[in-house]
Write a protein that holds these residues in place. Structure first.
Motif, mmCIF file in Angstrom:
data_model
loop_
_atom_site.group_PDB
_atom_site.id
_atom_site.type_symbol
_atom_site.label_atom_id
_atom_site.label_comp_id
_atom_site.label_asym_id
_atom_site.label_seq_id
_atom_site.Cartn_x
_atom_site.Cartn_y
_atom_site.Cartn_z
ATOM 1 N N VAL A 1 -32.275 52.298 70.409
ATOM 2 C CA VAL A 1 -30.786 52.690 70.551
ATOM 3 C C VAL A 1 -29.990 51.908 69.374
ATOM 4 O O VAL A 1 -29.388 52.496 68.735
ATOM 5 C CB VAL A 1 -30.201 52.680 72.025
ATOM 6 C CG1 VAL A 1 -28.681 52.768 71.555
ATOM 7 C CG2 VAL A 1 -30.560 53.754 72.986
ATOM 8 N N VAL A 2 -30.105 50.714 69.678
ATOM 9 C CA VAL A 2 -29.262 49.649 68.735
ATOM 10 C C VAL A 2 -29.992 49.880 67.219
ATOM 11 O O VAL A 2 -29.216 49.775 66.409
ATOM 12 C CB VAL A 2 -29.537 48.326 69.162
ATOM 13 C CG1 VAL A 2 -29.059 47.285 68.180
ATOM 14 C CG2 VAL A 2 -28.975 48.055 70.475
ATOM 15 N N LYS A 3 -31.369 50.063 67.114
ATOM 16 C CA LYS A 3 -31.743 50.010 65.626
ATOM 17 C C LYS A 3 -31.227 51.628 65.079
ATOM 18 O O LYS A 3 -30.591 51.470 63.827
ATOM 19 C CB LYS A 3 -33.344 50.135 65.852
ATOM 20 C CG LYS A 3 -33.678 50.527 64.273
ATOM 21 C CD LYS A 3 -35.518 50.623 64.483
ATOM 22 C CE LYS A 3 -35.875 50.872 63.044
ATOM 23 N NZ LYS A 3 -35.670 52.229 62.645
ATOM 24 N N ASP A 4 -31.397 52.710 65.716
ATOM 25 C CA ASP A 4 -30.857 53.971 65.280
ATOM 26 C C ASP A 4 -29.388 53.703 64.936
ATOM 27 O O ASP A 4 -29.055 54.563 63.994
ATOM 28 C CB ASP A 4 -31.134 55.112 66.115
ATOM 29 C CG ASP A 4 -32.695 55.234 66.324
ATOM 30 O OD1 ASP A 4 -33.599 54.580 65.536
ATOM 31 O OD2 ASP A 4 -33.063 55.955 67.278
ATOM 32 N N LEU A 5 -28.591 53.288 65.967
ATOM 33 C CA LEU A 5 -27.068 53.301 65.778
ATOM 34 C C LEU A 5 -26.954 52.464 64.477
ATOM 35 O O LEU A 5 -26.011 52.828 63.585
ATOM 36 C CB LEU A 5 -26.495 52.615 66.833
ATOM 37 C CG LEU A 5 -24.885 52.654 66.810
ATOM 38 C CD1 LEU A 5 -24.415 54.090 66.676
ATOM 39 C CD2 LEU A 5 -24.454 52.050 68.229
ATOM 40 N N GLY A 6 -27.387 51.363 64.341
ATOM 41 C CA GLY A 6 -27.209 50.551 63.035
ATOM 42 C C GLY A 6 -27.311 51.243 61.942
ATOM 43 O O GLY A 6 -26.769 51.079 60.798
ATOM 44 N N ALA A 7 -28.587 52.105 61.860
ATOM 45 C CA ALA A 7 -29.114 52.869 60.603
ATOM 46 C C ALA A 7 -27.868 54.324 60.269
ATOM 47 O O ALA A 7 -27.549 54.566 59.346
ATOM 48 C CB ALA A 7 -30.252 53.355 60.818
ATOM 49 N N ALA A 8 -27.468 54.808 61.811
ATOM 50 C CA ALA A 8 -26.510 55.840 61.553
ATOM 51 C C ALA A 8 -25.421 55.225 60.893
ATOM 52 O O ALA A 8 -24.759 55.936 60.233
ATOM 53 C CB ALA A 8 -26.266 56.389 62.927
ATOM 54 N N LEU A 9 -24.694 54.197 61.399
ATOM 55 C CA LEU A 9 -23.395 53.658 60.553
ATOM 56 C C LEU A 9 -23.499 53.454 59.354
ATOM 57 O O LEU A 9 -22.618 53.317 58.666
ATOM 58 C CB LEU A 9 -23.030 52.616 61.533
ATOM 59 C CG LEU A 9 -22.594 52.896 63.060
ATOM 60 C CD1 LEU A 9 -22.114 51.662 63.785
ATOM 61 C CD2 LEU A 9 -21.625 53.986 63.031
ATOM 62 N N GLN A 10 -24.835 53.122 58.911
ATOM 63 C CA GLN A 10 -24.959 52.771 57.455
ATOM 64 C C GLN A 10 -25.178 54.032 56.505
ATOM 65 O O GLN A 10 -26.091 53.636 55.486
ATOM 66 C CB GLN A 10 -26.146 51.761 57.242
ATOM 67 C CG GLN A 10 -25.634 50.552 57.778
ATOM 68 C CD GLN A 10 -26.684 49.211 57.649
ATOM 69 O OE1 GLN A 10 -26.963 48.621 56.875
ATOM 70 N NE2 GLN A 10 -27.246 49.157 58.957
ATOM 71 N N GLY A 11 -25.029 55.290 56.956
ATOM 72 C CA GLY A 11 -25.616 56.408 56.224
ATOM 73 C C GLY A 11 -26.596 57.451 56.607
ATOM 74 O O GLY A 11 -26.576 58.398 56.100
ATOM 75 N N ALA A 12 -27.330 56.766 57.570
ATOM 76 C CA ALA A 12 -28.301 57.763 58.044
ATOM 77 C C ALA A 12 -28.032 59.194 58.729
ATOM 78 O O ALA A 12 -28.511 59.910 58.958
ATOM 79 C CB ALA A 12 -29.267 57.010 59.046
ATOM 80 N N ALA A 13 -26.782 58.950 59.556
ATOM 81 C CA ALA A 13 -26.131 60.014 60.125
ATOM 82 C C ALA A 13 -25.097 60.806 59.283
ATOM 83 O O ALA A 13 -24.350 59.958 58.687
ATOM 84 C CB ALA A 13 -25.845 59.759 61.389
ATOM 85 N N ALA A 14 -24.979 62.053 59.469
ATOM 86 C CA ALA A 14 -23.957 62.785 58.760
ATOM 87 C C ALA A 14 -22.511 62.628 59.306
ATOM 88 O O ALA A 14 -21.426 62.667 58.658
ATOM 89 C CB ALA A 14 -24.112 64.375 58.827
#
Length: 306
Positions: free
Chosen positions: A199-212
């Motif tokens: 959860v923490v790893k994916d959230l960090g990636a999402a906030l850095q551009g991995a999520a639309a």
């Protein structure tokens, strides 16, 4: 004349035997005072000696249980400290996710939050791979290596065993020395299984551009972080309960050890005051018997008889 000789011989033999018994009694009492023990050998009191051996065996087993208890308590203390540190990191992750979910944050700010979440993820991974008192994986069950590793895609994967080892606390009681990672790091969100590290790893990636939609990812992440904190709180409760149980059994073990020690003292240890009085009495009787024998042996009748 033969009858008189026989009577004289019997007198000396009986007197010598009585004096030997008295000397043996005084020597036994002196040995008891010197050693502090009533029994010099098992034959002195077989029943008491058997009970003392039984008490000694029970105390030896109790010492083994005490050693196990100390080891488990040490490991649970380490687990408790590690989970508390994880909880602190998770609370900070929630604060960051709340900021990222806010409409007042821009993409640059969310990216900065994502980088801090990456740092929190690294902290959580290190704590998840903490070591116990023997240098083995604290949250990896029976595994000697790490509890978590990273797969080819960079995702955290639990590589420990299904359960933690248990140790005996005595009287048929056992306790697990720790928790496995999945017992407090894995949970479900809206029916979907996940784990806190992911959860923490994916959230960090999402906030850095991995999520639309980074803000939407942050809002979704808040639910997962809350579920993760609930699971971690449950884990802390389990650890605390086990530590309390160890304390309870340790207190009982101490009380039983004191009772055994008291019984051993009553059965096998010398009562100094009583034994000293008995020794003084025996010495007086011995001295009086020796004096009486000397006087009787020197009577003129004995000098004249065969």
């Amino acid at each position: 004349m033969a009858i008189v000789s026989t009577s004289t011989s019997a007198f000396f033999e009986r007197s010598r035997s009585n004096l030997q018994d008295l000397r043996a009694q005084t020597e036994t009492l002196q040995a008891q005072l010197s050693s502090g023990k009533k029994l010099a050998r098992s034959s002195d009191d077989p029943v008491a000696a058997s009970r003392l051996r039984s008490l000694s065996r029970l105390e030896s087993l109790s010492n083994i249980d005490k050693s196990n208890s100390q080891r488990v308590n040490a490991d649970l203390t380490l687990a408790d400290a590690a989970i508390k540190d994880m909880s602190t990191a998770l609370v900070r992750a929630q604060e960051l996710a709340t900021q990222a979910a806010s409409g007042t944050s821009n993409d640059a700010q969310r990216a900065a939050i994502g980088r801090e979440l990456d740092s929190i993820y690294s902290t959580l991974m290190n704590l998840a791979n903490a070591r116990d008192s023997n240098g083995h994986a604290l949250f990896g069950g029976e595994s000697a290596g790490d509890a978590y590793s990273v797969d080819g895609a960079g995702n955290p994967v639990y590589v420990g065993t299904a359960s933690s080892g248990s140790l005996s606390l005595g009287e048929g009681q056992t306790v697990s020395r720790s928790l496995t990672g999945p017992e407090f790091l894995s949970f479900t969100v809206n029916g979907t299984p996940t784990d806190l590290l992911s959860v923490v790893k994916d959230l960090g990636a999402a906030l850095q551009g991995a999520a639309a939609d980074p803000a939407g990812a942050a809002r979704d992440g808040l639910d997962a972080l809350k579920a993760g904190l609930d699971a971690m709180t449950t884990g802390q409760t389990v650890v605390g309960t086990r530590m309390a149980w160890i304390e309870l059994t340790s207190d009982r073990r101490t009380n039983l050890s004191q009772l055994r020690s008291t019984e051993e003292t009553e059965i096998g240890s010398t009562d100094i005051a009583s034994t000293a009085a008995s020794l003084q009495e025996a010495l007086l009787v011995l001295e009086a018997s020796q004096a009486s024998f000397t006087k009787l042996a020197n009577l003129s009748l004995f000098n004249k008889l065969g």
